[in-house]
Design a protein around this motif. Structure first.
Motif, PDB file in Angstrom:
ATOM      1  N   LEU A   1       0.841  -1.197   0.000  1.00  0.00           N
ATOM      2  CA  LEU A   1       0.000   0.000   0.000  1.00  0.00           C
ATOM      3  C   LEU A   1       0.874   1.245   0.000  1.00  0.00           C
ATOM      4  O   LEU A   1       1.930   1.271   0.637  1.00  0.00           O
ATOM      5  CB  LEU A   1      -0.877   0.010   1.256  1.00  0.00           C
ATOM      6  N   PRO A   2       0.427   2.310  -0.696  1.00  0.00           N
ATOM      7  CA  PRO A   2       1.221   3.541  -0.700  1.00  0.00           C
ATOM      8  C   PRO A   2       1.387   4.109   0.710  1.00  0.00           C
ATOM      9  O   PRO A   2       0.465   4.054   1.525  1.00  0.00           O
ATOM     10  CB  PRO A   2       0.401   4.499  -1.563  1.00  0.00           C
ATOM     11  N   LYS A   3       2.578   4.632   0.960  1.00  0.00           N
ATOM     12  CA  LYS A   3       2.833   5.359   2.216  1.00  0.00           C
ATOM     13  C   LYS A   3       2.370   6.795   1.999  1.00  0.00           C
ATOM     14  O   LYS A   3       2.749   7.415   0.997  1.00  0.00           O
ATOM     15  CB  LYS A   3       4.322   5.332   2.549  1.00  0.00           C
ATOM     16  N   ILE A   4       1.563   7.306   2.923  1.00  0.00           N
ATOM     17  CA  ILE A   4       0.906   8.582   2.634  1.00  0.00           C
ATOM     18  C   ILE A   4       1.160   9.669   3.678  1.00  0.00           C
ATOM     19  O   ILE A   4       1.438   9.375   4.844  1.00  0.00           O
ATOM     20  CB  ILE A   4      -0.618   8.399   2.450  1.00  0.00           C
ATOM     21  N   VAL A   5       1.053  10.909   3.206  1.00  0.00           N
ATOM     22  CA  VAL A   5       1.024  12.085   4.082  1.00  0.00           C
ATOM     23  C   VAL A   5      -0.388  12.649   4.001  1.00  0.00           C
ATOM     24  O   VAL A   5      -0.939  12.790   2.903  1.00  0.00           O
ATOM     25  CB  VAL A   5       2.015  13.171   3.612  1.00  0.00           C
ATOM     26  N   ILE A   6      -0.966  12.962   5.163  1.00  0.00           N
ATOM     27  CA  ILE A   6      -2.287  13.595   5.187  1.00  0.00           C
ATOM     28  C   ILE A   6      -2.142  15.004   5.757  1.00  0.00           C
ATOM     29  O   ILE A   6      -1.616  15.186   6.863  1.00  0.00           O
ATOM     30  CB  ILE A   6      -3.296  12.768   6.016  1.00  0.00           C
ATOM     31  N   LEU A   7      -2.572  15.985   4.975  1.00  0.00           N
ATOM     32  CA  LEU A   7      -2.617  17.380   5.434  1.00  0.00           C
ATOM     33  C   LEU A   7      -4.049  17.701   5.845  1.00  0.00           C
ATOM     34  O   LEU A   7      -4.991  17.244   5.208  1.00  0.00           O
ATOM     35  CB  LEU A   7      -2.195  18.334   4.318  1.00  0.00           C
ATOM     36  N   GLY A   8      -4.198  18.498   6.890  1.00  0.00           N
ATOM     37  CA  GLY A   8      -5.544  18.785   7.389  1.00  0.00           C
ATOM     38  C   GLY A   8      -6.084  17.634   8.215  1.00  0.00           C
ATOM     39  O   GLY A   8      -7.289  17.453   8.363  1.00  0.00           O
ATOM     40  N   ALA A   9      -5.157  16.847   8.792  1.00  0.00           N
ATOM     41  CA  ALA A   9      -5.538  15.606   9.484  1.00  0.00           C
ATOM     42  C   ALA A   9      -6.322  15.842  10.765  1.00  0.00           C
ATOM     43  O   ALA A   9      -7.043  14.963  11.222  1.00  0.00           O
ATOM     44  CB  ALA A   9      -4.285  14.788   9.792  1.00  0.00           C
ATOM     45  N   THR A  10      -6.184  17.030  11.377  1.00  0.00           N
ATOM     46  CA  THR A  10      -6.906  17.265  12.633  1.00  0.00           C
ATOM     47  C   THR A  10      -8.302  17.837  12.390  1.00  0.00           C
ATOM     48  O   THR A  10      -9.061  18.053  13.326  1.00  0.00           O
ATOM     49  CB  THR A  10      -6.120  18.220  13.567  1.00  0.00           C
ATOM     50  N   GLY A  11      -8.646  18.094  11.123  1.00  0.00           N
ATOM     51  CA  GLY A  11      -9.989  18.587  10.805  1.00  0.00           C
ATOM     52  C   GLY A  11     -10.996  17.444  10.822  1.00  0.00           C
ATOM     53  O   GLY A  11     -10.626  16.270  10.914  1.00  0.00           O
ATOM     54  N   PRO A  12     -12.294  17.784  10.723  1.00  0.00           N
ATOM     55  CA  PRO A  12     -13.323  16.740  10.853  1.00  0.00           C
ATOM     56  C   PRO A  12     -13.261  15.656   9.779  1.00  0.00           C
ATOM     57  O   PRO A  12     -13.513  14.490  10.068  1.00  0.00           O
ATOM     58  CB  PRO A  12     -14.643  17.516  10.797  1.00  0.00           C
TER      59      PRO A  12
ATOM     60  N   GLY B   1     -10.378  15.078   7.966  1.00  0.00           N
ATOM     61  CA  GLY B   1      -9.024  14.546   8.129  1.00  0.00           C
ATOM     62  C   GLY B   1      -8.945  13.422   9.151  1.00  0.00           C
ATOM     63  O   GLY B   1      -8.235  12.432   8.959  1.00  0.00           O
ATOM     64  N   ARG B   2      -9.710  13.558  10.239  1.00  0.00           N
ATOM     65  CA  ARG B   2      -9.698  12.508  11.284  1.00  0.00           C
ATOM     66  C   ARG B   2     -10.206  11.179  10.735  1.00  0.00           C
ATOM     67  O   ARG B   2      -9.676  10.114  11.056  1.00  0.00           O
ATOM     68  CB  ARG B   2     -10.551  12.942  12.485  1.00  0.00           C
ATOM     69  N   HIS B   3     -11.260  11.249   9.912  1.00  0.00           N
ATOM     70  CA  HIS B   3     -11.772  10.011   9.280  1.00  0.00           C
ATOM     71  C   HIS B   3     -10.729   9.431   8.323  1.00  0.00           C
ATOM     72  O   HIS B   3     -10.555   8.209   8.252  1.00  0.00           O
ATOM     73  CB  HIS B   3     -13.058  10.298   8.501  1.00  0.00           C
ATOM     74  N   LEU B   4     -10.054  10.298   7.587  1.00  0.00           N
ATOM     75  CA  LEU B   4      -9.016   9.830   6.657  1.00  0.00           C
ATOM     76  C   LEU B   4      -7.928   9.067   7.397  1.00  0.00           C
ATOM     77  O   LEU B   4      -7.521   7.980   6.981  1.00  0.00           O
ATOM     78  CB  LEU B   4      -8.394  11.015   5.918  1.00  0.00           C
TER      79      LEU B   4
END
Length: 215
Positions: free
Chosen positions: A6-17, A19-22
């Motif tokens: 699986l791709p290794k990912i960076v999530i921006l906006g992760a603390t938003g509503p 982003g948390r689900h992501l």
């Protein structure tokens, strides 16, 4: 035959509503997840993700988060701003494109929204005539700049435009459209948005496209 990792990912906006689900869904699917967040306190609840503390507008912090990654999901958002110009999304996206190019990370999936680009005027009467012009005009001017930067980036991008976001449980069913003729309004659970976005990490179906998604 081995399944490709699986791709290794960076999530921006992760603390938003959204982003948390992501983050929660990406971790449960087995992705190796890094989040870039300004506040370690807010990011503390994001279980299973590696935290890089920094601002999404800071190219140096972005490059640090991107090392050894395969893809980026941007769930950056900005509150309604009736009076003040908004620049966060375009500034951060400009820095992100430079950082991704420098670190040889080519896959970008960015969440913008109904009302960006050619989806403007498809939100239904209340949204199009009241909410959008009064509360969201400046935010969407910046989302349009953000989309424009992404389109010209040379990256392998997908722009995802959700309809009105809800905190409902999610239906597992998402409609994705690029032909918006006759489409007005709609809503979608953040959980379903996260699922659709993560599916794009292993699919080229919407490469270089901007699907609008709704329940």
């Amino acid at each position: 035959m081995h399944a490709s990792p699986l791709p290794k990912i960076v999530i921006l906006g992760a603390t938003g509503p959204t982003g948390r689900h992501l983050v929660a869904q990406a971790v449960s699917r087995g992705h190796d997840v890094t989040v870039l967040a300004r506040s370690p306190e807010k990011a503390a609840e994001l279980k299973g993700a590696k935290l890089v503390v920094g601002d999404a507008r800071d190219e140096k912090a972005l490059r640090q988060a991107l090392k050894g990654r395969d893809a980026v999901i941007s769930a950056l958002g900005t509150p309604a701003s009736p009076f003040r110009d908004v620049t966060l999304l375009s500034t951060a996206t400009r820095a992100l494109v430079k950082a991704m190019t420098a670190e040889n990370v080519s896959r970008l999936i960015a969440i913008t929204g109904l009302g960006a680009g050619d989806s403007r005027g498809h939100g239904g009467a209340l949204f199009d005539k009241a909410i959008f012009p009064i509360l969201l005009r400046r935010v969407y001017a910046d989302k349009n700049r953000q989309e424009d930067i992404i389109r010209k980036s040379g990256l392998d991008w997908t722009i995802v435009r959700p309809t009105i976001l809800t905190n409902k449980p999610g239906t597992q069913f998402v409609r994705a459209l690029t032909d918006l003729q006759g489409f007005h309004g709609g809503s979608i659970a953040r959980k379903d948005v996260a699922r659709f976005v993560l599916d794009q990490l292993v699919s080229d179906e919407w490469l270089h496209q901007s699907p609008l998604i709704t329940a």
